[in-house]
Write a protein that holds these residues in place. Structure first.
Motif, PDB file in Angstrom:
ATOM      1  N   ILE A 216     -27.352  -9.823-102.319  1.00  0.00           N
ATOM      2  CA  ILE A 216     -28.553 -10.658-102.155  1.00  0.00           C
ATOM      3  C   ILE A 216     -28.436 -11.939-102.979  1.00  0.00           C
TER       4      ILE A 216
ATOM      5  N   ALA B 156     -28.303 -11.023 -95.854  1.00  0.00           N
ATOM      6  CA  ALA B 156     -28.277 -10.574 -97.249  1.00  0.00           C
ATOM      7  C   ALA B 156     -28.989  -9.229 -97.367  1.00  0.00           C
TER       8      ALA B 156
ATOM      9  N   THR C 260     -29.888  -5.200 -97.325  1.00  0.00           N
ATOM     10  CA  THR C 260     -29.738  -4.030 -96.459  1.00  0.00           C
ATOM     11  C   THR C 260     -30.238  -4.338 -95.051  1.00  0.00           C
TER      12      THR C 260
ATOM     13  N   ILE D 246     -34.043  -3.890 -93.266  1.00  0.00           N
ATOM     14  CA  ILE D 246     -35.147  -4.107 -94.202  1.00  0.00           C
ATOM     15  C   ILE D 246     -35.575  -5.573 -94.066  1.00  0.00           C
ATOM     16  N   SER D 247     -36.671  -5.792 -93.327  1.00  0.00           N
ATOM     17  CA  SER D 247     -37.137  -7.150 -92.977  1.00  0.00           C
ATOM     18  C   SER D 247     -35.999  -7.967 -92.383  1.00  0.00           C
ATOM     19  N   ASP D 248     -35.114  -7.320 -91.715  1.00  0.00           N
ATOM     20  CA  ASP D 248     -33.945  -7.929 -91.063  1.00  0.00           C
ATOM     21  C   ASP D 248     -33.612  -7.099 -89.827  1.00  0.00           C
TER      22      ASP D 248
ATOM     23  N   ALA E 269     -33.484  -6.327-102.067  1.00  0.00           N
ATOM     24  CA  ALA E 269     -34.312  -7.054-103.044  1.00  0.00           C
ATOM     25  C   ALA E 269     -35.532  -6.228-103.453  1.00  0.00           C
TER      26      ALA E 269
ATOM     27  N   TYR F 228     -42.476  -9.159 -99.640  1.00  0.00           N
ATOM     28  CA  TYR F 228     -41.549 -10.282 -99.547  1.00  0.00           C
ATOM     29  C   TYR F 228     -42.356 -11.541 -99.228  1.00  0.00           C
TER      30      TYR F 228
ATOM     31  N   LEU G 217     -33.222 -13.039-107.538  1.00  0.00           N
ATOM     32  CA  LEU G 217     -32.586 -11.850-108.112  1.00  0.00           C
ATOM     33  C   LEU G 217     -31.073 -11.894-107.946  1.00  0.00           C
TER      34      LEU G 217
ATOM     35  N   GLU H 281     -35.918 -17.543-103.736  1.00  0.00           N
ATOM     36  CA  GLU H 281     -36.463 -16.382-103.032  1.00  0.00           C
ATOM     37  C   GLU H 281     -37.328 -15.546-103.974  1.00  0.00           C
ATOM     38  N   TYR H 282     -38.432 -15.051-103.437  1.00  0.00           N
ATOM     39  CA  TYR H 282     -39.390 -14.299-104.259  1.00  0.00           C
ATOM     40  C   TYR H 282     -39.671 -12.921-103.692  1.00  0.00           C
TER      41      TYR H 282
HETATM   42  N1  SAM Z   1     -32.625  -7.365 -96.011  1.00  0.00           N
HETATM   43  C1  SAM Z   1     -33.024  -8.021 -97.233  1.00  0.00           C
HETATM   44  C2  SAM Z   1     -33.117  -6.986 -98.351  1.00  0.00           C
HETATM   45  O1  SAM Z   1     -32.511  -5.907 -98.219  1.00  0.00           O
HETATM   46  O2  SAM Z   1     -33.755  -7.247 -99.370  1.00  0.00           O
HETATM   47  C3  SAM Z   1     -34.310  -8.792 -97.065  1.00  0.00           C
HETATM   48  C4  SAM Z   1     -34.227  -9.915 -96.078  1.00  0.00           C
HETATM   49  S1  SAM Z   1     -35.702 -10.791 -95.867  1.00  0.00           S
HETATM   50  C5  SAM Z   1     -35.362 -11.727 -94.427  1.00  0.00           C
HETATM   51  C6  SAM Z   1     -35.614 -12.058 -97.051  1.00  0.00           C
HETATM   52  C7  SAM Z   1     -36.638 -11.862 -98.188  1.00  0.00           C
HETATM   53  O3  SAM Z   1     -36.125 -10.917 -99.124  1.00  0.00           O
HETATM   54  C8  SAM Z   1     -36.878 -13.124 -98.998  1.00  0.00           C
HETATM   55  O4  SAM Z   1     -37.893 -13.935 -98.421  1.00  0.00           O
HETATM   56  C9  SAM Z   1     -37.326 -12.566-100.332  1.00  0.00           C
HETATM   57  O5  SAM Z   1     -38.686 -12.175-100.285  1.00  0.00           O
HETATM   58  C10 SAM Z   1     -36.454 -11.309-100.437  1.00  0.00           C
HETATM   59  N2  SAM Z   1     -35.184 -11.603-101.135  1.00  0.00           N
HETATM   60  C11 SAM Z   1     -33.950 -11.555-100.622  1.00  0.00           C
HETATM   61  N3  SAM Z   1     -33.039 -11.862-101.564  1.00  0.00           N
HETATM   62  C12 SAM Z   1     -33.722 -12.107-102.693  1.00  0.00           C
HETATM   63  C13 SAM Z   1     -33.355 -12.478-104.019  1.00  0.00           C
HETATM   64  N4  SAM Z   1     -32.093 -12.682-104.360  1.00  0.00           N
HETATM   65  N5  SAM Z   1     -34.334 -12.643-104.940  1.00  0.00           N
HETATM   66  C14 SAM Z   1     -35.620 -12.439-104.615  1.00  0.00           C
HETATM   67  N6  SAM Z   1     -36.030 -12.100-103.385  1.00  0.00           N
HETATM   68  C15 SAM Z   1     -35.100 -11.938-102.438  1.00  0.00           C
END
Ligand code: SAM
Length: 286
Positions: free
Chosen positions: A16, A89, A91, A94-96, A120, A165, A194, A221-222
């Motif tokens: 991530i 990025a 898993t 998960i929102s993907d 995340a 997210y 993160l 990213e938050y």
């Molecule tokens: N599949 C990803 C996961 O396993 O976390 C999530 C993908 S989703 C489209 C993207 C969201 O995940 C971002 O808007 C943010 O809320 C969160 N995210 C992903 N990477 C991050 C990071 N490095 N730091 C903080 N939040 C992160």
């Protein structure tokens, strides 16, 4: 039923933000796949280059194309070949993209496996300092309308830790809305960037978070982690007695008054019943 001796769909978690988090098993799964389904071939191409994986074809599998990819994946699995699925990025699923393909493969009777790794939501939860024994993942809240209001109300009443997210340009508004629904005193952790160079975990109340975000333009990213709602305040016997008397004065039977007060005050029915039996019976309506 699962066919033996056929290929598998492998959901492969990827970093991530820090390439050092790419696992050896992830690299093996990508190297041995006949096809790598990914959201963005340029982004995954860079990951493959970093991992030294060459010559594995990629196929775009995003929210629009996940369904059309199913037939092609099933054909490869039937031929005994493995297919890997990655997202940009973290898993997959998960929102993907990932959920629909995984379900289709399961329904067709093939194996689905995963190479676990970064997500995340899990990292944000464990660094938040909040209760990790029970939590809920809300993903992205709906952007507007009654769906958003309903979900915010769900979050406000949720006793478990809540993980959300959010995109950087919407995080301030979401914090304002959460503050409105949960009260400004509810604790929150903002987990930003993160595993990256500028990783930051900010902790405070929702009111303080709103002020914190107003001071700077949110970047990166938050993940928002909200402490669960506190249990309702314990009602004392006096409050239960007063509520029972009020119900009975309104004409409720003792049984109905017990039911109403139990639900309204969120206390044990037995306790309300015991107090109700010590009160004079309501007069029967004339
Ligand atoms: N599949 C990803 C996961 O396993 O976390 C999530 C993908 S989703 C489209 C993207 C969201 O995940 C971002 O808007 C943010 O809320 C969160 N995210 C992903 N990477 C991050 C990071 N490095 N730091 C903080 N939040 C992160």
């Amino acid at each position: 039923m699962t066919f033996s001796g056929t290929g598998r769909l492998v959901l492969v978690a990827t970093p991530i933000g820090n390439l050092g988090d790419l696992s050896a098993r992830a690299v093996d799964a990508l190297r041995s796949a006949a096809l790598i389904c990914c959201e963005d071939t340029r982004r995954t191409g860079k990951l493959l280059q970093h991992a030294g994986v060459r010559g594995v074809p990629m196929a775009i599998t995003n929210d629009h194309t996940e369904h059309v990819r199913i037939a092609e994946v099933l054909e490869l699995l039937a031929g005994g070949r493995d297919v890997a699925l990655v997202s940009d990025a973290g898993t997959p699923g998960i929102s993907d993209p990932g959920e629909h393909l995984a379900r289709a493969v399961i329904e067709a009777g093939y194996l689905v496996s995963a190479v676990p790794g970064p997500a995340a939501l899990v990292m944000a939860l464990v660094v938040s300092g909040f209760d990790t024994t029970r939590f809920v993942f809300e993903g992205f809240l709906p952007r507007s309308g009654s769906d958003r209001t309903r979900r915010l109300a769900d979050v406000a009443g949720e006793r478990r830790t809540i993980v959300l997210y959010e995109a950087p340009h919407r995080v301030a508004r979401t914090i304002d809305d959460l503050s409105h629904h949960c009260g400004g005193g509810r604790r929150v952790a903002l987990a930003r960037e993160l595993t990256k160079l500028h990783e930051e975990i900010w902790r405070g109340t929702l009111s303080e978070a709103a002020a914190h975000l107003a001071e700077r333009e949110p970047r990166g990213e938050y993940v928002v982690v909200v402490d669960g709602a506190p249990p309702p305040p314990e009602s004392d016997d006096h409050a239960i007695t007063a509520a029972l008397r009020a119900e009975m004065a309104r004409g409720a039977t003792r049984k109905a008054a017990v039911a109403t007060v139990t639900a309204d005050l969120g206390v044990q029915k037995r306790r309300v019943f015991d107090i109700a039996t010590s009160l004079p019976r309501p007069e029967a309506p004339r």
